[in-house]
Design an enzyme around this catalytic site. Structure first.
Site, PDB file in Angstrom:
ATOM      1  N   ASN A   1      42.217  49.352  53.062  1.00  0.00           N
ATOM      2  CA  ASN A   1      42.442  48.835  51.710  1.00  0.00           C
ATOM      3  C   ASN A   1      41.474  49.553  50.768  1.00  0.00           C
ATOM      4  OD1 ASN A   1      42.809  47.448  49.369  1.00  0.00           O
ATOM      5  ND2 ASN A   1      41.953  45.507  50.097  1.00  0.00           N
TER       6      ASN A   1
ATOM      7  N   LYS B   1      41.395  49.390  47.597  1.00  0.00           N
ATOM      8  CA  LYS B   1      41.099  48.644  46.362  1.00  0.00           C
ATOM      9  C   LYS B   1      41.254  49.601  45.162  1.00  0.00           C
ATOM     10  CE  LYS B   1      38.319  45.663  49.224  1.00  0.00           C
ATOM     11  NZ  LYS B   1      37.234  44.702  49.347  1.00  0.00           N
TER      12      LYS B   1
ATOM     13  N   HIS C   1      45.026  38.890  48.552  1.00  0.00           N
ATOM     14  CA  HIS C   1      43.647  39.319  48.807  1.00  0.00           C
ATOM     15  C   HIS C   1      42.696  38.436  47.990  1.00  0.00           C
ATOM     16  CE1 HIS C   1      39.995  41.671  48.949  1.00  0.00           C
ATOM     17  NE2 HIS C   1      40.502  42.246  50.021  1.00  0.00           N
TER      18      HIS C   1
ATOM     19  N   GLU D   1      40.170  39.070  46.322  1.00  0.00           N
ATOM     20  CA  GLU D   1      39.820  39.585  44.988  1.00  0.00           C
ATOM     21  C   GLU D   1      40.922  39.275  43.978  1.00  0.00           C
ATOM     22  OE1 GLU D   1      38.982  43.550  46.304  1.00  0.00           O
ATOM     23  OE2 GLU D   1      37.206  42.794  47.346  1.00  0.00           O
TER      24      GLU D   1
ATOM     25  N   GLU E   1      40.162  37.132  56.229  1.00  0.00           N
ATOM     26  CA  GLU E   1      39.066  37.777  55.508  1.00  0.00           C
ATOM     27  C   GLU E   1      38.158  36.707  54.901  1.00  0.00           C
ATOM     28  OE1 GLU E   1      40.215  42.143  54.482  1.00  0.00           O
ATOM     29  OE2 GLU E   1      40.379  40.863  52.735  1.00  0.00           O
TER      30      GLU E   1
ATOM     31  N   GLY F   1      32.625  43.062  51.476  1.00  0.00           N
ATOM     32  CA  GLY F   1      31.770  43.920  50.660  1.00  0.00           C
ATOM     33  C   GLY F   1      30.306  43.508  50.672  1.00  0.00           C
TER      34      GLY F   1
ATOM     35  N   SER G   1      33.520  43.731  55.957  1.00  0.00           N
ATOM     36  CA  SER G   1      32.422  44.585  56.423  1.00  0.00           C
ATOM     37  C   SER G   1      32.647  45.145  57.828  1.00  0.00           C
ATOM     38  CB  SER G   1      31.086  43.827  56.328  1.00  0.00           C
ATOM     39  OG  SER G   1      30.840  43.421  54.989  1.00  0.00           O
TER      40      SER G   1
HETATM   41  P1  13P Z   1      34.888  45.495  53.053  1.00  0.00           P
HETATM   42  O1  13P Z   1      35.325  46.170  54.349  1.00  0.00           O
HETATM   43  O2  13P Z   1      34.377  46.460  52.032  1.00  0.00           O
HETATM   44  O3  13P Z   1      34.001  44.339  53.325  1.00  0.00           O
HETATM   45  O4  13P Z   1      36.254  44.897  52.417  1.00  0.00           O
HETATM   46  C1  13P Z   1      37.071  44.121  53.197  1.00  0.00           C
HETATM   47  C2  13P Z   1      38.328  43.888  52.456  1.00  0.00           C
HETATM   48  O5  13P Z   1      38.356  43.199  51.459  1.00  0.00           O
HETATM   49  C3  13P Z   1      39.548  44.537  52.968  1.00  0.00           C
HETATM   50  O6  13P Z   1      40.664  44.043  52.322  1.00  0.00           O
END
Ligand code: 13P
Length: 249
Positions: free
Chosen positions: A10, A12, A95, A97, A167, A173, A211
């Site tokens: 992903n 983003k 997601h 976010e 997640e 992140g 992560s």
């Molecule tokens: P990170 O791997 O940067 O923690 O992000 C995970 C994520 O949100 C994947 O969709």
């Protein structure tokens, strides 16, 4: 039948079209022998470039969101048939976010998941608890509430066509990966919820996201109910992402 491991990148809001092309060219030789499902989720603008570059390879392409309607007066939105037209095969939905910053609701997701399936897209539905919910012992309650709401429009027979990504919000992140035991416990719970809904839970692919790095991927993926990973930060580098694909076997 064992479930095929599923590793998704992903990106983003990262990577221009040129950077996306560079990544795919660097990744392909590194994962040529993989037996896993490898999925890349670029921005809308880079989707077509990745679709073209991966032609003839095992890489599949997913969008990071879509609108639940097929067309209409929804300025700034993109629909499932539009994604299908450019040969996008999957779509990330829900997601954290998008839930947090763009007001994505369970009501919208209840329409988006069936709309994706109807258009022939594989939904990658994200669920996960906040840190406060985990600390308050409410992880399973949150997961169950999200799953029941977001999958309410999906027939039992279609449930295993959905890929579910666990997640935990506190692990995204932050560098604070869930322990393999925490990931296993949550993924097993998700499988039970889908089983109770009448889905072919043994075929359902459940990913862990938060992560994931080359160094921790193998241990997470060794857990019986963790079938893959949804990778953010470490998926921006082709070497790191290839390392995670390799860890999946
Ligand atoms: P990170 O791997 O940067 O923690 O992000 C995970 C994520 O949100 C994947 O969709």
């Amino acid at each position: 039948m064992p479930r095929t491991p599923y590793i998704a990148a992903n990106w983003k809001m990262n990577k221009t079209i040129a950077e996306a092309a560079e990544f795919v060219d660097a990744l392909l030789p590194r994962i040529a022998a993989t037996q896993c499902d490898v999925v890349i989720c670029p921005s809308y603008l880079a989707l077509q470039e990745v679709v073209e570059r991966r032609r003839g390879t095992a890489i599949r392409v997913a969008a990071q969101n879509m609108h639940e309607e097929d067309w209409g007066a929804f300025t700034g939105e993109v629909s499932a048939p539009m994604l299908g037209e450019i040969e996008v095969e999957a779509v990330v939905l829900g997601h954290s976010e998008r839930r947090q910053f763009f007001n994505e609701t369970d009501e919208a997701l209840a329409r988006k998941v069936p709309a994706a399936l109807a258009a022939g897209l594989e939904p990658i539905l994200c669920v996960g608890e906040s840190e406060a919910a985990r600390d308050g012992g409410e992880t399973e309650e949150v997961l169950e509430r999200q799953l029941q709401a977001d999958l309410s429009g999906v027939e039992g027979a279609d449930l295993s066509k959905v890929v579910i990504a666990y997640e935990p919000v506190w692990a995204i992140g932050t560098g604070r990966t869930a322990t393999p035991e925490q990931a296993q416990e949550a993924c097993a719970f998700i499988r039970d919820v889908v089983r109770m809904r009448g889905g072919a839970a043994d075929e359902l692919r459940i990913l862990y996201g938060g992560s994931v790095k080359p160094a921790n991927a193998a241990e997470l993926l060794s857990k019986p109910d963790v079938d893959g990973a949804l990778v953010g930060g470490a998926a921006l580098d082709p070497g790191d992402f290839a390392g995670i694909v390799e860890a999946a076997g």
